[in-house]
Design an enzyme around this catalytic site. Structure first.
Site, short mmCIF file in Angstrom:
data_model
loop_
_atom_site.label_atom_id
_atom_site.label_comp_id
_atom_site.label_asym_id
_atom_site.label_seq_id
_atom_site.Cartn_x
_atom_site.Cartn_y
_atom_site.Cartn_z
CD GLU A 1 -4.58 -10.55 -1.83
OE1 GLU A 1 -4.54 -10.43 -3.05
OE2 GLU A 1 -5.56 -10.98 -1.21
N GLY A 2 0.63 -7.39 -0.69
CA GLY A 2 1.59 -6.38 -1.12
C GLY A 2 1.33 -5.06 -0.44
#
Length: 378
Positions: free
Chosen positions: A362-363
């Site tokens: 998620e990044g």
């Protein structure tokens, strides 16, 4: 400014903590070892309302907020990070975009069963050639009569193979930058299949798979939002998703600290508990301080989202801080345990393996710094 949690939030914490300790923790090590997802645990979470915490009752949720949701992810991850991320992906990545961008029919058809926990959600963005560069995806969607035809594949899909509903992104207009769109795809649609299941360092009882689209027919009414909005939907979804991972990281770190304190108070060397040595006690102090700082950042971002205030920078900061904290704290936890910490007889080696992914998915931490710096300088 009030840093005291409400009675409702404290009740949710107690409920989830009791559930986690009694229903999740006893099998966490075994499920990790065998890479087994236990649907029965998810079903029990649904019975408690955990699968629909932030969603309104009209869509099958319990009508609480994103802070309550983050508390739940934290408490689950305190004993089992795999269970925490199952809920996080289900809620933040699959449920959120349908709630924010879906029409009423889509919310009733897809968000409701997810909120009620009768169906699990997943999210398909990452591809072999497009990780941090989400705009480089190759999966395509072409309109053919009343259906879109999807071709391509997605990798590293949390809840892959167990989810019945996926939010998937595909290129609908290759002639423009980020000409992507979002779709709601059911696992039994023609042309959908599950590919390779990854063998992972951590979160091993959370299945991570490839999903494949081979002329997969998706009804055009399953377009989420409008054509061309895919990149915007994906990025806004990740803003909230980051906070779910921050909560997971805080839970992992807290679990490692709890185990370290208990062990250090019992472990006797040179005639006294090792907590009497500053070399150990100062580690515990640093671990606790960084966890509390991460928790406050995470709760702040969740509070901002719950109150419809801008939270993108706050969630990036929370994930950045909490991910690094989880990795540092779990590494120190293994050190506190010494040789025992390196064995599977104690949970800290599992916490350490689980922590690493919070700096990646998620990044990545590098992407978080990019997001934060751009917001500071724009």
């Amino acid at each position: 400014m009030n840093f005291q949690l409400s009675e409702e939030h404290e009740m949710i914490r107690k409920m989830v903590r009791d559930f986690a300790e009694n229903e999740v923790a006893p099998t966490a090590a075994e499920r990790d070892e065998t890479e087994t997802f236990d649907r029965a645990i998810f079903d029990k979470m649904a019975e408690l309302g955990l699968t629909g915490i932030p969603w309104p009752e009209e869509y099958g949720g319990i009508g609480s907020d994103f802070l309550a949701y983050c508390i739940a992810v934290e408490e689950l991850s305190r004993v089992c990070a795999s269970t925490g991320v199952t809920l996080s992906a289900h809620t933040s990545l699959a449920g959120w975009p349908i709630y924010k961008f879906g029409n009423e029919e889509q919310k009733q058809k897809y968000l409701r069963p997810m909120a009620e926990g009768t169906k699990i959600g997943g999210y398909g963005l990452t591809e072999p050639s497009s990780g941090s560069d989400a705009g480089g995806m190759k999966t395509t969607a072409k309109l053919d009569g009343d259906d879109y035809i999807l071709n391509g594949s997605k990798i590293f899909i949390t809840n892959g193979g167990i989810a019945e509903i996926y939010v998937v992104f595909a290129v609908t207009d290759p002639t423009v930058k980020n000409g992507t769109s979002a779709f709601i795809v059911e696992s039994d649609f023609e042309g959908f299949s599950v590919g390779k299941k990854e063998k992972k360092l951590g979160i091993r009882s959370s299945p991570t798979t490839e999903i494949i689209f081979d002329n997969c027919r998706v009804p055009k009414e399953n377009l989420l939002g409008v054509e061309g909005d895919g990149f915007k939907i994906a990025m806004k979804t990740l803003d909230g998703g980051r906070n779910g991972i921050a909560a997971q990281a805080v839970g992992i770190a807290q679990g490692a600290l709890d185990a370290s304190v208990a062990y250090a108070k019992e472990r006797v060397q040179f005639g006294k508990p090792i907590t009497a040595n500053q070399g150990v006690s100062f580690k515990l102090a640093d671990m606790a301080t960084s966890i509390e700082a991460s928790r406050l950042l995470t709760y702040q971002a969740a509070w901002l989202e719950s109150n419809n205030l801008p939270y993108g920078k706050a969630s990036a900061m929370a994930k950045l801080m909490a991910g690094d904290t989880a990795m540092n704290v779990t590494t120190e936890a293994v050190q506190v345990f010494g040789g025992y910490g390196y064995t599977k007889d104690y949970p800290v080696e599992r916490y350490m393996r689980d922590a690493k992914i919070t700096q990646i998915y998620e990044g990545t931490q590098e992407i978080q710094r990019l997001v934060i710096s751009r917001m500071l300088t724009k």
